[in-house]
Design a protein around this motif. Structure first.
Motif, short mmCIF file in Angstrom:
data_model
loop_
_atom_site.label_atom_id
_atom_site.label_comp_id
_atom_site.label_asym_id
_atom_site.label_seq_id
_atom_site.Cartn_x
_atom_site.Cartn_y
_atom_site.Cartn_z
N GLU A 112 0.82 -1.20 0.00
CA GLU A 112 0.00 0.00 0.00
C GLU A 112 0.86 1.26 0.00
N GLU A 113 1.91 1.26 0.82
CA GLU A 113 2.81 2.42 0.87
C GLU A 113 3.49 2.64 -0.47
N LEU A 114 3.90 1.56 -1.10
CA LEU A 114 4.60 1.66 -2.38
C LEU A 114 3.66 2.14 -3.48
N LEU A 115 2.46 1.57 -3.56
CA LEU A 115 1.52 1.92 -4.63
C LEU A 115 1.06 3.37 -4.55
N ALA A 116 1.14 3.97 -3.37
CA ALA A 116 0.73 5.37 -3.21
C ALA A 116 1.76 6.33 -3.79
N GLN A 117 2.93 5.84 -4.13
CA GLN A 117 4.01 6.68 -4.63
C GLN A 117 3.95 6.81 -6.16
N PRO A 118 4.64 7.81 -6.71
CA PRO A 118 4.57 8.04 -8.16
C PRO A 118 5.29 6.98 -8.99
N VAL A 119 4.87 6.86 -10.23
CA VAL A 119 5.57 6.02 -11.21
C VAL A 119 6.88 6.73 -11.54
N PRO A 120 8.02 6.10 -11.33
CA PRO A 120 9.30 6.80 -11.55
C PRO A 120 9.49 7.32 -12.97
N ASP A 121 8.97 6.61 -13.97
CA ASP A 121 9.13 7.06 -15.35
C ASP A 121 8.00 7.98 -15.81
N ASP A 122 6.99 8.19 -14.94
CA ASP A 122 5.88 9.10 -15.25
C ASP A 122 5.28 9.59 -13.94
N PRO A 123 5.94 10.53 -13.28
CA PRO A 123 5.52 11.01 -11.96
C PRO A 123 4.15 11.66 -11.92
N SER A 124 3.52 11.86 -13.09
CA SER A 124 2.19 12.48 -13.11
C SER A 124 1.11 11.54 -12.58
N LYS A 125 1.43 10.25 -12.45
CA LYS A 125 0.46 9.30 -11.90
C LYS A 125 1.12 8.39 -10.89
N THR A 126 0.31 7.78 -10.06
CA THR A 126 0.82 6.89 -9.02
C THR A 126 0.97 5.47 -9.54
#
Length: 279
Positions: A112-126
């Motif tokens: 849960e903690e990880l999924l709440a963070q941004p996509v490293p290659d597209d920080p506009s989405k989680t």
């Protein structure tokens, strides 16, 4: 009702990468509006996840990532329902992005903690949004089982089938980076129980040492060499108990793991060895 053209369906498919029939259904529901169709498709993921929530996720893979300087390493367990999905580009992209974020981000101890963070290659989405997009596309349950991040020097190994993953932690400055991976491969193959003798039950170790000492003394061995004899016999005991540093090194069984590490300028600190779905 708006006419749903083949060109509109094709455009939506190219945008979402979902099946043509799903795209046409979404356009019909949105009266031909592409943006409305996109929102319609996004809303379907909840229904997909709810429908498959009780499905067993027995397939999947481990994904590891190591910092360029070896200062940290991560491993995640990504699970799904079927073997073909575990080999798909989308599933593997999601796993790789989760591992990359765990390595480069603030860290996480739960899915849960990880999924709440941004996509490293597209920080506009989680990562959660990416997970939902891929779930909606593949229509199969996918979950993150376990996550771990450790300090280096660290070596990693994932077996070719993806179902066994290892992180090996050391201390010191490695004379060769190969030794770290070699140790991780050794752990995957020989399955030690602990890294160091100190991790065994102290009472069991003391009892074994006392028994060996008594036998050496009763056999008439000189008092001044009893300790040396017992130390040698304890190394065999540690090997039998599955202590990593006491095992013969898989790549060169003429030396122990401890000696191989010492020659490389390292000492063992610990390891994590996971098998898919087994905790």
């Amino acid at each position: 009702m708006a006419e749903i053209t083949a060109a509109a369906v094709k455009a939506l498919r190219e945008r979402t990468d979902l099946p043509m029939m799903e795209c046409k259904k979404a356009l019909v529901a949105a009266n031909g509006d592409e943006e409305g169709a996109v929102e319609y498709l996004k809303n379907q993921v909840g229904k997909v996840m709810d429908k498959r929530k009780d499905n067993v996720t027995a397939e999947g893979k481990f994904c590891v990532a190591i910092a360029d300087d070896g200062s940290a390493g991560v491993m995640i367990e990504m699970m799904c329902e079927s073997d073909p999905v575990s080999k798909s580009d989308d599933f593997n992209f999601l796993a790789a992005q989760c591992a990359k974020q765990l390595l480069t981000g603030p860290g996480a101890t739960t899915a849960e903690e990880l999924l709440a963070q941004p996509v490293p290659d597209d920080p506009s989405k989680t990562l959660k949004a990416l997970h939902e997009e891929i779930t909606n596309k593949i229509r199969e349950k996918m979950v993150i089982g376990r996550v771990i991040k450790v300090d280096g020097p660290v070596g990693s190994y994932v077996h070719h089938d993806g179902k066994t993953g290892v992180l090996f932690q050391a201390a010191g400055e490695a004379k060769s980076e190969d030794i770290l991976k070699d140790m991780a491969m050794h752990i995957a193959a020989l399955k030690p129980k602990v890294a160091l003798p100190e991790e065994l039950d102290a009472a069991d170790v003391d009892a074994q040492r006392a028994e060996l000492s008594e036998k050496a003394k009763s056999s008439g061995k000189p008092e001044n060499i009893v300790d040396k004899i017992v130390d040698g016999q304890m190394k065999k005991f540690f090997d039998e108990q599955g202590v990593l540093i006491a095992q013969a090194f898989a790549k060169d069984d003429s030396k122990t793991v401890e000696k191989a590490l010492d020659e490389a300028g390292l000492k063992a600190v610990g390891f994590t060895c996971w098998e898919l779905g087994k905790k």
